[in-house]
Design a protein around this motif. Structure first.
Motif: not given
Length: 310
Positions: A260-283
């Protein structure tokens, strides 16, 4: 071939060599200049001859050895080079004295070269027994991921940090690492999990430039805050150097992470090659995310490890 011609005739002429070798006169002149710079010949108007202390290249192997030595002098520390299946380029690997040179090659004989200054990366593919070369990687490995770089990595002049989510080769590129090391003046950090650090160091990135991270870590780069999160890349989890059949691997945090890359303009979430998961919702619940980058794409039959775009 030029040296062999001079050995036979004592002297050669540019126009004759150009016609015989089917290359331009300009190419012949350039090659003669290199030979003169390295002490093999003495040029005269329109041609060249051996120096008085001329070398005797009686055997083809001597010729190959001489050219290989010359070529090796042009290799610099941390270079990434491609070596084809010819004898001269293979011989050149023996004479490389520059440090941390990465050699990408389809020459199967390269694995026999014992030179601590080089790391050898084989292209893969089908072995041609006669030429001892690897060909047709795409045909023998249809699910080989081709990751075209849409920009020249050596055009990179200014960068603040290099991030990698995991150590699969389509996410951690030796050419980009070499470009950053060569072109960027400041001490740029290379940030990633343990396996990425090991790969960067094998590419020639100094260990002190590498920052090993795991989920829960926070790294600051200038005014940007990088939060390291869990990955759920099951393909990376089961990538191993040893046979892990029948074993449930537990070293995901050493192999892959999300950011999770936090900048003054907003936050960008980079999931790499993560598979479909309920962890998307958790994050998504745990963090404020403005833009999310996920892995969507088609997969070959038998390799359905990503969400599909259809």
């Amino acid at each position: 071939k030029i040296l062999m011609e001079i050995q036979t005739c004592d002297k050669v002429f540019v126009n004759n060599l150009s016609e015989k070798l089917k290359v331009s006169p300009l190419t012949i002149r350039r090659d003669l200049q290199v030979l003169e710079d390295n002490g093999f010949v003495e040029r005269f108007y329109g041609g060249a001859k051996f120096k008085e202390e001329k070398l005797c290249l009686r055997e083809k192997e001597d010729y190959i050895d001489s050219i290989a030595k010359i070529a090796s002098r042009y290799i610099e520390d941390n270079d990434v080079i491609f070596v084809n299946s010819s004898k001269i380029t293979l011989k050149m690997l023996e004479y490389i004295h520059s440090k941390n040179v990465n050699v990408i090659t389809n020459n199967a004989n390269a694995v026999l070269i014992n030179n601590p200054n080089i790391s050898v990366i084989l292209t893969g593919g089908e072995l041609n027994i006669n030429k001892k070369s690897l060909t047709g990687g795409k045909a023998t490995q249809p699910n080989l991921r081709a990751a075209p770089i849409v920009f020249d990595p050596f055009a990179v002049k200014n960068v603040d940090a290099v991030l990698s989510t995991h150590y699969h080769n389509d996410h951690i590129d030796p050419f980009y690492a070499a470009a950053v090391m060569k072109n960027v003046n400041k001490e740029v950090p290379f940030i990633g999990p343990k396996k990425c650090i090991e790969k960067w160091i094998s590419y020639g990135v100094p260990a002190e430039r590498c920052i090993e991270v795991k989920p829960g870590d926070v790294v600051k780069v200038n005014e940007v805050e990088i939060v390291v999160l869990d990955s759920f890349d099951r393909t990376c989890l089961v990538t191993a150097d040893e046979d892990i059949r029948g074993v449930c691997p537990t070293d995901m945090d050493e192999k892959a992470v999300n950011y999770l890359i936090k900048t003054d303009a907003g936050s960008i979430y980079h999931s790499g090659d993560s598979h479909y998961s309920v962890y998307y919702a958790k994050h998504g619940k745990d963090h404020e995310i403005d833009v999310a980058l996920g892995s969507f794409g088609e997969n070959p039959i038998g390799n359905q490890d990503k969400m599909t775009s259809i």
